[in-house]
Enzyme design. Sequence first.
Site, PDB file in Angstrom:
ATOM      1  N   ASP A   1       5.635  70.542  70.658  1.00 45.53           N
ATOM      2  CA  ASP A   1       6.930  70.349  71.305  1.00 45.53           C
ATOM      3  C   ASP A   1       6.806  69.395  72.478  1.00 45.53           C
ATOM      4  OD1 ASP A   1       9.586  70.834  71.530  1.00 45.53           O
ATOM      5  OD2 ASP A   1       9.398  72.837  72.395  1.00 45.53           O
TER       6      ASP A   1
ATOM      7  N   ARG B   1      10.614  84.045  67.466  1.00 44.04           N
ATOM      8  CA  ARG B   1      12.019  84.154  67.104  1.00 44.04           C
ATOM      9  C   ARG B   1      12.209  85.363  66.218  1.00 44.04           C
ATOM     10  NH1 ARG B   1      13.581  77.757  66.184  1.00 44.04           N
ATOM     11  NH2 ARG B   1      12.764  77.106  68.207  1.00 44.04           N
TER      12      ARG B   1
ATOM     13  N   CYS C   1      11.870  74.537  75.998  1.00 45.13           N
ATOM     14  CA  CYS C   1      12.569  73.577  76.862  1.00 45.13           C
ATOM     15  C   CYS C   1      12.768  74.027  78.304  1.00 45.13           C
ATOM     16  CB  CYS C   1      13.881  73.105  76.237  1.00 45.13           C
ATOM     17  SG  CYS C   1      14.641  74.210  75.048  1.00 45.13           S
TER      18      CYS C   1
ATOM     19  N   GLN D   1       4.980  75.234  68.233  1.00 46.88           N
ATOM     20  CA  GLN D   1       5.621  73.937  68.046  1.00 46.88           C
ATOM     21  C   GLN D   1       4.807  72.859  68.742  1.00 46.88           C
ATOM     22  OE1 GLN D   1       9.513  75.044  69.753  1.00 46.88           O
ATOM     23  NE2 GLN D   1      10.347  74.688  67.711  1.00 46.88           N
TER      24      GLN D   1
ATOM     25  N   LYS E   1      21.134  66.648  66.270  1.00 49.09           N
ATOM     26  CA  LYS E   1      19.737  66.366  65.971  1.00 49.09           C
ATOM     27  C   LYS E   1      19.569  65.519  64.716  1.00 49.09           C
ATOM     28  CE  LYS E   1      18.847  70.511  63.214  1.00 49.09           C
ATOM     29  NZ  LYS E   1      18.267  71.854  63.175  1.00 49.09           N
TER      30      LYS E   1
ATOM     31  N   HIS F   1      14.684  66.505  72.986  1.00 43.61           N
ATOM     32  CA  HIS F   1      13.765  67.532  72.473  1.00 43.61           C
ATOM     33  C   HIS F   1      13.186  66.987  71.176  1.00 43.61           C
ATOM     34  CE1 HIS F   1      16.088  70.967  74.555  1.00 43.61           C
ATOM     35  NE2 HIS F   1      16.849  69.905  74.723  1.00 43.61           N
TER      36      HIS F   1
ATOM     37  N   HIS G   1       9.412  67.319  75.557  1.00 40.60           N
ATOM     38  CA  HIS G   1      10.730  67.020  76.111  1.00 40.60           C
ATOM     39  C   HIS G   1      10.607  65.739  76.895  1.00 40.60           C
ATOM     40  CE1 HIS G   1      10.920  71.250  75.028  1.00 40.60           C
ATOM     41  NE2 HIS G   1      12.162  70.950  74.691  1.00 40.60           N
TER      42      HIS G   1
END
Length: 671
Positions: free
Chosen positions: A405, A385, A356, A403, A488, A534, A407
């Site tokens: 991913d 992570r 992000c 991911q 979420k 997200h 935004h």
Amino acid sequence: MSDVTVTFPDGSTRSYATGTTAYEVAKAIGSRLGKAAVAAKVADTWADLDTPLLADTELAIITRDSDDGREVLRHGTAHVLAQAVTKLFPGAKYAIGPAIADGFYYDFELADGRTFSESDLEAITSEMVKIIKADQRFEREDLGFDAGREVFVEQRFKVEIIDKVSGGAADSDDAAEVSTDGVSIYRNRDADGRVCFTDLCRGPHVPSTSKLGAFKLLRVAGAYWRGDEKGPVLQRIYGTAWEDTKALEAHLLRLEEAERRDHRKLGVDLDLFSFPDEIGSGLAVFHPKGGVIRRVMEEYSRTRHAESGYEFVYSPHITKQDLFETSGHLQWFADGMFPPIEIDGGTDYYLKPMNCPFHILIFKSRSRSYRELPLRLFEFGTVYRYEKSGVVHGLTRVRGMTQDDAHIFTSRENMAAELASLLDFVLTLLCDFGLSDFYLELSTKPPGKAVGTDEEWDQATEALREAAASKNLDLVMDEGGGAFYGPKISVQARDAIGRTWQMSTIQVDFQLPQRFDIHYTGADNERHRPIMIHRALFGSVERFFGVLVEHYAGAFPTWLAPVQVVVLPVADRHDDYSHEIATSLKSQGVRIEVHDGHAGALGARIRRSKLDKVPYILVVGDADVENNTVGVNARGSDQPRRDVAISDFASELLTEIRTRSTGTADASSAN
RNA sequence: GCCGGGUUAGCUCAGCUGGCAGAGCAACGCACUUGUAAUGCGUAGGUCGUGGGUUCGAUUCCCACAUCCGGCUCCA
């Protein structure tokens, strides 16, 4: 003697003498019902079968083959387990032993810090069988708190539970053990009237241990008392119990089936990926065959994102500390991050755990107009992570993952509409991969671990709730499960054998736009703060890959299969024809291989491709060369087709691939 | 991170209480040329997860670490 009127679930009523027990009513209705009865619900409250009916009431008999009935059997079996353990391991303290999905467990603390090993299960099982054969009665008694403490003076965990509940601090866990106005206990009494075991328990229980029996102890494990990481570690035994041996066997078969689908095992067998020790725990490499599947997944995802108005961005894997200070990650997510990399004794760099902040900087790189919103920035972003050593698990829990991913920067006004269309997008994408059975989970503010005001959280949570509600799917609450910057929605998908997996997440975020002070210019020529959404649809590519392996049991639908077609020439003289077929289909994008006689006898080559779960095996011989045909041995069908025109096969195959058919995905065809 | 159990050839596993390591499949070679789930013969392959310790001697016993498995806690 006066009568009581009993109303049954079907609405019918009957009268019985006052004081008639639930069990007597069940027997009176039918001897089969009496036999199947394990407990009752009196006026919607769980009760033992020997409960006398003293006033007009509703009554439901709980039978052993119902969900409620199995719960009673499992809980009863847990008591028997505890009795067996206290007999075989003198001085054992028993903590809690609830029924859980498909089974039960019981937690113990053994004398002198002893621990269970798997080999203890056999002896414990024999002891349990003895207890069940002994036909011990379950006897309930209701006591005051002090009397309860006296009964369990030797059992510190029970006393702790009583203390906690009597202090008014009942939480949902304790409610399973005691009621709020005192405690109830159950004693097991054998045929001679001797008390063999006493447990703190809300009930209800089967009348006697002889009603139990179809059980199996599965494994031992350590578990924290009350789930508290800082509390004592107890010894847990897991088991399963069912209404009869047939149901038990069926369950054990399901466990075997799940084992057969394990993506870690199939990953090796099918040569898809591995976790070399040399690289480190939780870090996967994808082999060529896994690489094909992953590439097709990613390419399809890119196509869908492009169609849905996303723009593609790229960002680096490491960044200076300041960025994660600004974002709040170092304050709230440091436990999940790898330690910093120090450069020249000065600035620290961190591996990114999320994408992000990078996408925010892209938004921030120049002034933005309301006309650009919603701005959707997408990236296959690889993040790292630091997962605690005990939690890494195949591809579903790793330390390095990619991911899908994105935004989305949008105005407050547009947020609800964006969330609604986003949910549509998610669900259709998952459907294309063959997952079609979903429910949603809404995670709210984590107490003490979140930024932002309650008001902002409420607003964001409400927006998500509305989007979820519009989808007509089940919505489950997950209180306190949100990320530190916002609530979420998770999309949970059920796979081919009914297990659920967390896939997509969608998070609304008011915080990071503030922390990074981003804004856009509105139609009113004023500055406005955008909202961020997200979202990751696969969740992580690795996890999604692992879930697909298990869902399909390794037998991927043709559009995803690493090798779609194998051509087997019957003899050397059919090699040329085989290669002609392969060349032709390859030019149309089909992943096809020819395995000639050097790979062994025909039967062996067929077997090899079957084990590799190849969707189509083509066998070609003299007749085929002559007539431009092939023999088609399709995965999952037991009868090969002969003399199929090559043009017919090709057009069927290409259609199947183009439409991303998942028709071959059912569980039975997976072999 | 915590509790328990593992780690022997690419895979699946043998190897009793310490005495210099074995099978099947896979790989490779040769022969076989085959019509729908295993052709035969042969060859090669392991400092028994890593490092210490005990012992005349350790794959075997002890310790530490790495890693995997089952759970707990945590999570995409």
